[in-house]
Design an enzyme around this catalytic site. Structure first.
Site, PDB file in Angstrom:
ATOM      1  NE  ARG A  45     -18.681 -18.454  51.196  1.00  0.00           N
ATOM      2  CZ  ARG A  45     -18.661 -17.758  50.085  1.00  0.00           C
ATOM      3  NH1 ARG A  45     -17.831 -18.095  49.083  1.00  0.00           N
ATOM      4  NH2 ARG A  45     -19.440 -16.721  49.890  1.00  0.00           N
ATOM      5  CD  GLN A 193     -18.177 -14.878  54.434  1.00  0.00           C
ATOM      6  OE1 GLN A 193     -17.902 -13.853  55.057  1.00  0.00           O
ATOM      7  NE2 GLN A 193     -19.091 -15.722  54.855  1.00  0.00           N
ATOM      8  CG  ASP A 234     -27.323 -16.783  50.786  1.00  0.00           C
ATOM      9  OD1 ASP A 234     -26.693 -15.725  50.679  1.00  0.00           O
ATOM     10  OD2 ASP A 234     -26.789 -17.897  50.911  1.00  0.00           O
TER      11      ASP A 234
HETATM   12  O1  MRU Z   1     -22.398 -17.434  54.593  1.00  0.00           O
HETATM   13  P1  MRU Z   1     -21.986 -17.540  53.160  1.00  0.00           P
HETATM   14  O2  MRU Z   1     -20.555 -17.235  52.919  1.00  0.00           O
HETATM   15  O3  MRU Z   1     -22.436 -18.854  52.546  1.00  0.00           O
HETATM   16  O4  MRU Z   1     -22.838 -16.391  52.443  1.00  0.00           O
HETATM   17  C1  MRU Z   1     -22.694 -16.213  51.065  1.00  0.00           C
HETATM   18  C2  MRU Z   1     -23.478 -15.088  50.531  1.00  0.00           C
HETATM   19  O5  MRU Z   1     -24.182 -14.395  51.233  1.00  0.00           O
HETATM   20  C3  MRU Z   1     -23.450 -14.911  49.040  1.00  0.00           C
HETATM   21  O6  MRU Z   1     -23.565 -13.570  48.695  1.00  0.00           O
HETATM   22  C4  MRU Z   1     -24.626 -15.691  48.415  1.00  0.00           C
HETATM   23  O7  MRU Z   1     -24.635 -17.012  48.873  1.00  0.00           O
HETATM   24  C5  MRU Z   1     -24.587 -15.684  46.943  1.00  0.00           C
HETATM   25  S1  MRU Z   1     -23.252 -16.616  46.306  1.00  0.00           S
HETATM   26  C6  MRU Z   1     -23.315 -16.634  44.631  1.00  0.00           C
END
Ligand code: MRU
Length: 342
Positions: A45, A193, A234
């Site tokens: 992820r 996370q 994202d």
């Molecule tokens: O749902 P996830 O764990 O994929 O979300 C990740 C995030 O929101 C991060 O902050 C984003 O992807 C940037 S990662 C360099």
């Protein structure tokens, strides 16, 4: 550096982030469907890491093609499967577009050569991401002063990228300069996370980190214990509106209220120049069980109604600067992000 994902002999190996920090288990994907499932189920992820995984997924899919097959039809099916994994991260679609371009430009070649070209392209997307993150770190470290306490949300680190990280890349670069900094990591419900991944990777690199729950940030800011906030992204719209992990928006509003800088660190391939603002960013709605449960245990009444958006959009007016591999963009973002466009 942490091996988030690697290509090894027609297999894609990735660290299974669902099991961290309790277990360091590597998952092997042998075809594009296994890669798509790893993305959907969040074994891998983080926007840039999802993009790299998808590129490798395409390369794996192409390895299964046969001389007599319908290459174009098969390629479209591979692409569609990977596109339909997670809708918010722009990097996923960026990587798939690059892989499609490479396929279209080389499909006149002998199948063996085409297969090798697709592998090499995916490897180059992987390597380029690490390089990009180091550049983001180089520019961003100047925004962090010796002795500061930096708040971050979710995980925008080595695990969320091919290596080094975006937001955590800036923190790493400042730390490598010898700046004495301390990171406050939001735990980041529902999937933790921050608690599981950010704490794990900063700990491994001896960067001082303090874990807080998501509802503590305002209190710490009011007490003067936070100097700045830095997160990943994202998807970023033309005007700087930024989609990131759910909860980012609340932290940005709090930062503004307390006069603290709020920085976003992201590669340019996170920017969706086709969107004028953040309203059109697709927000992934995930499984209700993620909210209903904590470490496999139901924490509420079983039939409760649940809402689980995985991301929120922080309006550009709350963002002090966006740190990219080409430099730091300040408002007006429409103008200053566009100046970084190829
Ligand atoms: O749902 P996830 O764990 O994929 O979300 C990740 C995030 O929101 C991060 O902050 C984003 O992807 C940037 S990662 C360099």
């Amino acid at each position: 550096m942490l091996p988030t994902i690697t290509w090894d002999n027609d297999r894609v190996i990735l660290i299974d982030q669902r099991l961290l920090p309790a277990e360091e288990v590597y998952l092997e994907c042998l075809d594009h469907i296994q890669v798509a499932e790893a993305i959907e189920q969040m074994a891998i992820r983080g926007a840039p890491a999802i993009g790299v995984a998808a590129a490798y997924g395409v390369a794996l899919g192409v390895q299964k093609m046969e001389e007599s097959g319908d290459w174009d039809g098969e390629f479209d099916r591979i692409l569609t499967r990977l596109e339909n994994t997670r809708p918010t991260a722009r990097n996923l679609f960026w990587a798939l577009e690059r892989m499609k371009q490479t396929f279209d430009n080389h499909k006149h070649l002998a199948l063996l050569q085409l297969k090798e070209t697709m592998i090499q392209k995916a490897i180059s997307i992987d390597k380029e991401d690490v390089d990009t993150n180091k550049k983001i770190g180089y520019w961003g470290r100047e925004l962090i002063q010796d002795g500061q306490n930096i708040l971050t949300h979710c995980n925008a680190g080595a695990l969320a990228t091919a290596g080094y990280g975006t937001a955590l890349g800036v923190i790493r670069a400042a730390f490598e300069q010898g700046k004495k900094i301390r990171v406050f990591a939001d735990e980041t419900r529902p999937l933790l996370q921050g608690a599981r991944l950010t704490c794990w990777e900063l700990n491994k690199d001896d960067v001082p980190v303090v874990l807080i729950t998501d509802n503590m940030a305002g209190h710490l800011m009011k007490k003067g214990q936070i100097s700045a906030v830095i997160t990943g992204a994202d998807r970023i719209a033309q005007n700087g509106d930024t989609a990131n992990k759910i909860g980012t928006y609340s932290v940005a509003v709090l930062a503004k209220e307390h006069g603290l800088p709020f920085y976003v660190a992201a590669p340019l391939n996170t920017i969706d120049f086709s969107l004028t603002d953040g309203d059109a960013i697709p927000i992934e709605e995930r499984n209700q069980e993620e909210v209903k449960q904590l470490a496999g245990q139901c924490i509420t009444v079983p039939d409760i109604e649940i809402h689980n958006p995985a991301f929120d959009v922080t309006p550009a007016k709350y963002i002090t600067a966006i740190i990219t591999e080409k430099g730091i963009a300040k408002p007006p973002f429409e103008l200053n992000l566009a100046s970084f466009k190829d």
